[in-house]
Write a protein that holds these residues in place. Structure first.
Motif, PDB file in Angstrom:
ATOM      1  N   ALA A 215      47.571   6.286  27.550  1.00 41.46           N
ATOM      2  CA  ALA A 215      48.780   5.847  26.840  1.00 41.46           C
ATOM      3  C   ALA A 215      49.636   7.014  26.397  1.00 41.46           C
ATOM      4  O   ALA A 215      50.862   6.886  26.244  1.00 41.46           O
ATOM      5  CB  ALA A 215      48.385   4.991  25.639  1.00 41.46           C
ATOM      6  N   GLY A 216      49.034   8.190  26.222  1.00 37.74           N
ATOM      7  CA  GLY A 216      49.791   9.360  25.808  1.00 37.74           C
ATOM      8  C   GLY A 216      50.348  10.165  26.964  1.00 37.74           C
ATOM      9  O   GLY A 216      50.935  11.216  26.764  1.00 37.74           O
ATOM     10  N   GLY A 217      50.089   9.717  28.219  1.00 34.06           N
ATOM     11  CA  GLY A 217      50.608  10.412  29.395  1.00 34.06           C
ATOM     12  C   GLY A 217      49.729  11.511  29.920  1.00 34.06           C
ATOM     13  O   GLY A 217      50.107  12.228  30.846  1.00 34.06           O
ATOM     14  N   ALA A 218      48.524  11.684  29.319  1.00 34.50           N
ATOM     15  CA  ALA A 218      47.611  12.722  29.801  1.00 34.50           C
ATOM     16  C   ALA A 218      46.760  12.189  30.953  1.00 34.50           C
ATOM     17  O   ALA A 218      46.422  11.002  31.001  1.00 34.50           O
ATOM     18  CB  ALA A 218      46.721  13.192  28.660  1.00 34.50           C
ATOM     19  N   ASN A 219      46.442  13.101  31.906  1.00 33.31           N
ATOM     20  CA  ASN A 219      45.558  12.708  33.005  1.00 33.31           C
ATOM     21  C   ASN A 219      44.212  12.289  32.443  1.00 33.31           C
ATOM     22  O   ASN A 219      43.666  12.951  31.554  1.00 33.31           O
ATOM     23  CB  ASN A 219      45.372  13.866  33.978  1.00 33.31           C
ATOM     24  CG  ASN A 219      46.648  14.186  34.756  1.00 33.31           C
ATOM     25  OD1 ASN A 219      47.477  13.297  34.974  1.00 33.31           O
ATOM     26  ND2 ASN A 219      46.811  15.444  35.134  1.00 33.31           N
TER      27      ASN A 219
ATOM     28  N   SER B   1      38.669  -0.974  26.825  1.00 38.99           N
ATOM     29  CA  SER B   1      39.575  -0.518  25.770  1.00 38.99           C
ATOM     30  C   SER B   1      40.642   0.379  26.379  1.00 38.99           C
ATOM     31  O   SER B   1      40.461   0.988  27.431  1.00 38.99           O
ATOM     32  CB  SER B   1      38.794   0.264  24.698  1.00 38.99           C
ATOM     33  OG  SER B   1      38.176   1.400  25.258  1.00 38.99           O
ATOM     34  N   GLY B   2      41.771   0.426  25.678  1.00 36.75           N
ATOM     35  CA  GLY B   2      42.854   1.288  26.105  1.00 36.75           C
ATOM     36  C   GLY B   2      43.568   0.749  27.340  1.00 36.75           C
ATOM     37  O   GLY B   2      43.387  -0.404  27.756  1.00 36.75           O
TER      38      GLY B   2
ATOM     39  N   THR C  87      48.593  -0.375  36.991  1.00 40.01           N
ATOM     40  CA  THR C  87      48.243  -0.332  35.562  1.00 40.01           C
ATOM     41  C   THR C  87      47.001  -1.165  35.293  1.00 40.01           C
ATOM     42  O   THR C  87      46.880  -2.303  35.741  1.00 40.01           O
ATOM     43  CB  THR C  87      49.406  -0.860  34.710  1.00 40.01           C
ATOM     44  OG1 THR C  87      50.553  -0.031  34.930  1.00 40.01           O
ATOM     45  CG2 THR C  87      49.036  -0.853  33.229  1.00 40.01           C
ATOM     46  N   VAL C  88      46.062  -0.576  34.568  1.00 45.66           N
ATOM     47  CA  VAL C  88      44.813  -1.256  34.230  1.00 45.66           C
ATOM     48  C   VAL C  88      44.721  -1.336  32.703  1.00 45.66           C
ATOM     49  O   VAL C  88      44.889  -0.329  32.000  1.00 45.66           O
ATOM     50  CB  VAL C  88      43.592  -0.492  34.788  1.00 45.66           C
ATOM     51  CG1 VAL C  88      42.300  -1.243  34.480  1.00 45.66           C
ATOM     52  CG2 VAL C  88      43.745  -0.233  36.277  1.00 45.66           C
TER      53      VAL C  88
END
Length: 500
Positions: A53-57, A105-106, A129-130
């Protein structure tokens, strides 16, 4: 008689080979990755793509592809990594050939599995998107069908279902030679396999001596009976009463080998009887199917009767060299009667065949590809004397019109205890005398160093230096005698003058 040349190892009668395109089935979790048509190879590296969600790999994990890695193992590796990165509890499994991903989660944007240079794999494992709302499903994977794949589970090479169901009837047809054969097969959903369809096609065309094959790429290969008259073609499968283009297209066959008849190799040569008459003998060789053995037969072009040894076998080693050459009925050569029935003439003729040294390549051989066969007999016909030669030993050798040479005679030599005692006759000939002794007869080169030089004239045996010296001495003696006479004449002239 020497036989040389090559017998083509591919001379068996051949049947047509017809091959279909690839048949597929939905992949299962137990299928190995490198055997699926995804472009993967052992040693490739699979990376996990996607952002949280924060754009990190989400992961830097690298999964090495092994020769035995299955879809299930890849699914387990992905689930463990998702759990380790805080998206658990996650579930990854294979359903209807596709990988399904569920996280606890997430959320993950752009979840994917990637291999550099493997576009087919990458397109099948892009999940988008999962999140926790439900499974993300990748593309459907297909494996090559095998003999046990149910007819109702078959797909064509493009991944289109053949659409077969329990109770449907297939119309099968195929041509043998110029005859078209047809039959049908009812699909039993729980039992009818791709192998059953293949065998029904074979039986419809009367093929019993060769087995069909479904290779590791899901292709049906059907081999027809040997020979041109049994050539197969026009194989087709259609759904009875339904226009099923996908099914019909999947069962299109192409010929990868055309049918051929058994090849026979022949050679002939001229042999001779005891009277010098010519007789033409021919040999025929025909390969025994599937073996390195040939049957050979001999025949006479003029109708002469072969009484024994007119047939047999010749076999070869795996390196193409000759292994054995045998005659039927225990014969040791080919015997024929050169005379017409009920007539007399030449003796019976027995020909010994020189086929080369066993285990060597000096005579008959068997390799793939055509070659020149040759038979050479060592007999000869009637000939007349056309020339002769005399060698150093005085042997007279006759040359005949049939390209043969024979020893005719030998020039003898005679020695005498007193050669000076011979009586000279005319034309450089001599006769015995009481002083010469008896002649001792021998031949040149027989326990002596004497040789004959033929076709040459003997040069002069006079010593020119000696004879020239004698000539000078005689000339000087003549000159001296002339001076004595001249002096004597002058003395007498003086005496005459004194008297006057």
């Amino acid at each position: 008689m020497a036989l040389t040349g090559n017998l083509d190892s591919g001379s068996d009668a051949q049947g047509t080979i017809m091959q279909s395109g690839s048949f597929m089935r939905q992949a299962a979790g137990a299928d190995t990755l490198v055997n699926l048509p995804l472009g993967l190879n052992e040693g490739d590296t699979i990376s996990i793509g996607g952002q949280d969600a924060g754009g990190a790999n989400i992961s830097s994990l690298q999964i090495a592809v092994t020769a035995t890695m299955t879809l299930d193992e890849l699914a387990t590796a992905l689930a463990n990594e998702l759990d380790a990165q805080g998206f658990g509890p996650s579930t990854v499994n294979i359903t209807n050939g596709a990988m399904n991903v569920t996280i606890g989660s997430g959320s993950i944007a752009g979840l994917s599995l990637n291999v550099t240079g493997a576009g087919e794999f990458n397109s099948h494992f892009n999940f988008g998107t999962v999140d926790t709302t439900g499974p993300a499903i990748g593309g459907t994977n297909y494996a090559y069908a095998d003999a046990t794949t149910l007819a109702t589970a078959l797909y064509d090479s493009a991944g289109n279902s053949l659409g077969l169901a329990d109770g449907e009837v297939l119309d099968l047809s195929g041509s043998v030679g110029t005859t078209n054969n047809t039959t049908n097969l009812t699909i039993a959903g729980a039992t009818t396999t791709l192998n059953d369809i293949m065998n029904q096609l074979r039986f419809n065309m009367g093929i019993t001596s060769t087995a069909g094959e479904i290779n590791d790429r899901g292709q049906i290969s059907i081999t027809g009976e040997p020979g041109l008259s049994s050539a197969i073609s026009n194989i087709s499968v259609a759904e009875q009463g339904v226009d099923n283009d996908i099914l019909t297209g999947a069962f299109e066959f192409t010929a990868t080998r055309n049918a051929t008849d058994q090849q026979t190799f022949t050679m002939s040569t001229v042999t001779y009887d005891s009277l010098g008459n010519e007789h033409t003998m021919s040999f025929g060789f025909e390969k025994e199917p599937g073996l390195n053995t040939w049957r050979w037969t001999a025949s006479m072009d003029g109708g002469e009767q072969i009484t024994s040894g007119g047939s047999g076998t010749v076999s070869f080693n795996t390196d193409g060299s000759i292994n054995a050459f045998t005659y039927d009925a225990g014969a040791t050569g080919i015997t024929f009667n050169p005379n017409n029935a009920g007539t007399q003439g030449a003796d019976m003729v027995t020909v010994a065949v020189d086929y080369g040294e066993i285990g060597s390549l000096t005579g008959l051989t068997q390799f793939s590809g055509s070659g020149t066969l040759q038979a050479v007999a060592d007999g000869y016909g009637t000939g007349t004397l056309v020339d002769f030669n005399i060698d150093q030993t005085g042997t007279i050798i006759g040359v005949f019109s049939n390209d043969t040479m024979r020893t005719l005679a030998q020039i003898g030599l005679a020695t005498f205890s007193n050669p000076e005692g011979l009586t000279r006759e005319a034309n450089n000939t001599y006769t015995l005398s009481g002083n010469s002794g008896d002649a001792m007869q021998t031949f040149a080169g027989a326990d002596n160093s004497t040789t004959l030089v033929t076709g040459a004239l003997e040069t002069s045996n006079v010593d020119l230096a000696t004879e020239f010296t004698k000539l000078v001495v005689a000339q000087r003696a003549f000159q001296a005698n002339s001076r004595v006479i001249t002096t004597s004449d002058q003395v007498m002239q003086e005496l005459v003058n004194l008297v006057r």
